[in-house]
Scaffold this motif. Structure first.
Motif, mmCIF file in Angstrom:
data_model
loop_
_atom_site.group_PDB
_atom_site.id
_atom_site.type_symbol
_atom_site.label_atom_id
_atom_site.label_comp_id
_atom_site.label_asym_id
_atom_site.label_seq_id
_atom_site.Cartn_x
_atom_site.Cartn_y
_atom_site.Cartn_z
ATOM 1 N N GLY A 1 -4.030 10.903 -1.341
ATOM 2 C CA GLY A 1 -3.653 9.570 -3.202
ATOM 3 C C GLY A 1 -3.347 7.996 -2.181
ATOM 4 O O GLY A 1 -2.391 8.096 -1.723
ATOM 5 N N LEU A 2 -4.704 7.370 -2.075
ATOM 6 C CA LEU A 2 -4.301 5.943 -2.083
ATOM 7 C C LEU A 2 -4.134 4.630 -3.380
ATOM 8 O O LEU A 2 -4.664 5.197 -4.115
ATOM 9 C CB LEU A 2 -5.485 5.701 -0.866
ATOM 10 C CG LEU A 2 -6.153 6.603 -0.172
ATOM 11 C CD1 LEU A 2 -7.487 6.123 0.865
ATOM 12 C CD2 LEU A 2 -4.867 6.431 1.342
ATOM 13 N N PHE A 3 -3.310 3.675 -2.671
ATOM 14 C CA PHE A 3 -2.855 3.121 -4.106
ATOM 15 C C PHE A 3 -2.209 2.072 -3.500
ATOM 16 O O PHE A 3 -1.477 1.678 -2.581
ATOM 17 C CB PHE A 3 -1.975 3.768 -4.494
ATOM 18 C CG PHE A 3 -1.296 2.774 -6.176
ATOM 19 C CD1 PHE A 3 -3.257 2.155 -7.044
ATOM 20 C CD2 PHE A 3 -0.048 2.158 -6.079
ATOM 21 C CE1 PHE A 3 -2.208 1.697 -8.305
ATOM 22 C CE2 PHE A 3 0.755 1.678 -6.994
ATOM 23 C CZ PHE A 3 -0.288 1.003 -8.295
ATOM 24 N N THR B 1 -12.726 0.985 -3.754
ATOM 25 C CA THR B 1 -12.892 2.285 -4.762
ATOM 26 C C THR B 1 -13.597 3.189 -4.763
ATOM 27 O O THR B 1 -13.910 4.275 -5.403
ATOM 28 C CB THR B 1 -12.363 2.259 -6.163
ATOM 29 O OG1 THR B 1 -13.222 1.399 -7.015
ATOM 30 C CG2 THR B 1 -10.940 1.296 -5.542
ATOM 31 N N LEU C 1 -4.981 -0.152 3.431
ATOM 32 C CA LEU C 1 -5.456 1.669 3.072
ATOM 33 C C LEU C 1 -6.135 1.508 3.949
ATOM 34 O O LEU C 1 -7.134 0.800 4.239
ATOM 35 C CB LEU C 1 -6.031 1.415 1.960
ATOM 36 C CG LEU C 1 -4.730 1.080 0.433
ATOM 37 C CD1 LEU C 1 -5.197 1.517 -0.615
ATOM 38 C CD2 LEU C 1 -3.445 2.211 0.713
ATOM 39 N N GLN D 1 -4.392 -3.971 -8.510
ATOM 40 C CA GLN D 1 -4.931 -3.655 -7.655
ATOM 41 C C GLN D 1 -6.155 -1.657 -7.796
ATOM 42 O O GLN D 1 -6.753 -2.076 -8.811
ATOM 43 C CB GLN D 1 -3.477 -2.130 -8.853
ATOM 44 C CG GLN D 1 -4.253 -1.637 -10.210
ATOM 45 C CD GLN D 1 -3.046 -1.255 -11.556
ATOM 46 O OE1 GLN D 1 -1.688 -1.787 -11.163
ATOM 47 N NE2 GLN D 1 -3.224 -0.201 -11.765
ATOM 48 N N GLY E 1 0.708 -1.312 0.112
ATOM 49 C CA GLY E 1 -0.067 0.013 0.298
ATOM 50 C C GLY E 1 1.139 1.312 0.258
ATOM 51 O O GLY E 1 1.759 1.249 0.195
ATOM 52 N N SER F 1 -7.057 2.297 -6.693
ATOM 53 C CA SER F 1 -6.326 3.657 -6.041
ATOM 54 C C SER F 1 -7.544 4.375 -5.985
ATOM 55 O O SER F 1 -8.846 4.457 -6.328
ATOM 56 C CB SER F 1 -5.911 3.931 -6.915
ATOM 57 O OG SER F 1 -5.954 4.005 -8.814
ATOM 58 N N SER F 2 -7.935 5.559 -4.942
ATOM 59 C CA SER F 2 -8.195 6.922 -4.958
ATOM 60 C C SER F 2 -7.544 7.545 -4.294
ATOM 61 O O SER F 2 -5.808 7.642 -4.320
ATOM 62 C CB SER F 2 -9.230 6.390 -4.040
ATOM 63 O OG SER F 2 -8.935 6.184 -2.328
ATOM 64 N N VAL F 3 -8.356 9.463 -4.663
ATOM 65 C CA VAL F 3 -8.197 10.049 -4.537
ATOM 66 C C VAL F 3 -8.608 11.166 -3.718
ATOM 67 O O VAL F 3 -9.876 10.858 -3.879
ATOM 68 C CB VAL F 3 -7.725 11.327 -5.638
ATOM 69 C CG1 VAL F 3 -6.915 12.546 -5.121
ATOM 70 C CG2 VAL F 3 -6.414 9.946 -6.723
#
Length: 442
Positions: free
Chosen positions: A85-87, A187, A154, A117, A63, A119-121
């Motif tokens: 930012g999360l990835f 997400t 995350l 994978q 993460g 992700s989110s912002v």
């Protein structure tokens, strides 16, 4: 690259706008900071009971959390913006081999396998006047009535607004509203619901409260939370530190009062997620009603590197402790909340014991060991003609590198075992191996 240039470039990249360097708003740039946190997590849950096909959940992932916080523009009212930012990257998962798998680290694809994978912002606008700060956007609340979950790869996040004021000495006032959440293995933003099966979703959870410090050793708390048209909750807390001839004694008292509201106040609008039906009453009209008085007292003696705690928690009501749904994990501001179990079931009484040792006392700073044990009994659950019981034993060993090129590198091993007679609860052995590192960018 200069700090101002780097800050603007990172913020612009997260927001998705073309980068244009601006020399004004010096405070906005010069007071900004950014960190990149890395968490490598191996997660293993071994199910020791139950007839479901899944016998083990095993996942491994990496993460990344980019956290950018701006300063404030000059003037009586300063403005700023934060970004997170999360990835997450899948390294291994057995999700695809197990129908009905509940996501632990990663979202599931349509075929039941874990996403490679995700992700989110999140963006948060903020304004500051004197000692009061208003935020609108992505929030990570850590309040008695609303706690974000960060127990996997995350963190879970919320969307809404919050105001925090420190205008009065020793008093912190907090108030706000959230309308959506993004779970820790998702997400998607989704509506809010109570943490029980089948509850309706809404887009409003209100919260507010006060933390008041009396001198250096006493903290008094009151918080209110309400899921629109479903439940209300009041929290009272007291934390006191008493110096002793040998060490110190910390007293921690907490009380939650959760009641039904709106749809949950009528039989037609209730779900089965909270209060269980009384087996002695045909068509029990109170089935699903939120009604909980949960109180606890915990006392911790700290001396040298040792900290020994003994506590007791009791849920007097006929329902679970009300809370916002946070996915498969349960995170509550209770002394009995553990790695696997929540220990907040109807009627449940829990004895809690913890022991912590800080090896800095032996010349090894950064190394800590913690042991937990919960014993819950007198549980009232659906379909049971007797009082059920459960216990959990947890161990946690952590080391943070104190100096050198790997300073702040965190290594941790979490181990837990839960055993329960509750029919819906499987016996679980769990291990988590964590490698974490936070890199300051500016």
């Amino acid at each position: 690259m200069e700090k101002s240039t780097l800050a603007l470039a990172i913020v612009a990249g997260i927001v998705g706008l073309p980068y244009v360097q601006q020399a004004s708003a010096a405070g906005f740039i010069e007071d900004s900071k950014a960190t990149l946190s890395l968490r490598n997590l191996y997660f293993n849950q071994d199910y020791r009971s139950g007839t479901q096909p899944l016998s083990k959940a095993e996942e491994w992932g990496q993460g990344f959390v980019l956290n950018v916080q701006s300063g404030y523009t000059p003037g009586p009212v300063g403005f700023g913006v934060d970004a997170i930012g999360l990835f997450g990257v899948k390294l291994a998962s057995n999700a695809g081999d197990n129908p009905g798998y509940t996501p632990q680290l990663f979202p599931l694809r349509s075929n039941g396998s874990a996403a490679d994978q995700f992700s989110s912002v999140g963006l948060t606008g903020k304004a500051r006047y004197s000692k009061t700060v208003a935020q609108v956007g992505t929030l990570l609340p850590k309040l008695p009535v609303l706690v974000y979950n960060d127990g996997r790869l995350l963190p879970a996040t919320y969307e809404g607004g919050q105001i925090t004021s420190n205008e009065i000495g020793n008093l912190t006032l907090t108030a706000g509203q959230i309308d959506r959440t993004r779970l820790r293995a998702s997400t998607d933003l989704e509506g809010l619901s109570a943490g029980g099966a089948g509850t309706p979703t809404t887009n409003r959870f209100y919260f507010g409260g006060a933390d008041y410090r009396v001198g250096k050793n006493l903290l008094l708390q009151y918080y209110y939370g309400a899921l629109h048209n479903y439940y209300e909750q009041h929290f009272f807390g007291l934390t006191h530190t008493q110096p002793l001839p040998l060490g110190s004694l910390i007293s921690d008292l907490r009380y939650f009062r959760s009641t039904s509201d709106g749809k949950n106040a009528s039989a037609a609008g209730r779900s089965d997620g909270y209060r269980v039906a009384d087996a002695r009453v045909a068509g029990d009209p109170h089935k699903g009603e939120i009604d909980s008085d949960l109180w606890s007292a915990q006392f911790t003696w700290k001396v040298g590197g040792h900290a020994l705690s003994v506590g007791y928690q009791e849920n007097i009501g006929d329902s679970e402790l009300a809370r916002i749904f946070s996915g498969p994990g349960v995170t509550t501001y209770t002394i009995a909340n553990r790695h696997v179990g929540g220990f907040i079931r109807p009627g449940e009484r829990v004895w809690v014991g913890t022991y912590t040792y800080d090896f800095a006392a032996l010349g090894v700073p950064g190394l800590t060991a913690r042991l937990f044990y919960n014993k819950g009994y007198d549980i009232s659950v659906a379909g049971s003609s007797r009082h059920d019981h459960e216990w959990e034993r947890d161990a946690r060993l952590e080391y943070v590198v104190q100096s050198g090129p790997l300073k702040n590198l965190n290594l941790a091993w979490w181990n837990a075992s839960l055993r329960s007679t509750v029919r819906s609860q499987r016996d679980i052995d769990e291990n988590r191996l964590v490698i974490g590192y936070t890199l300051p960018l500016f």
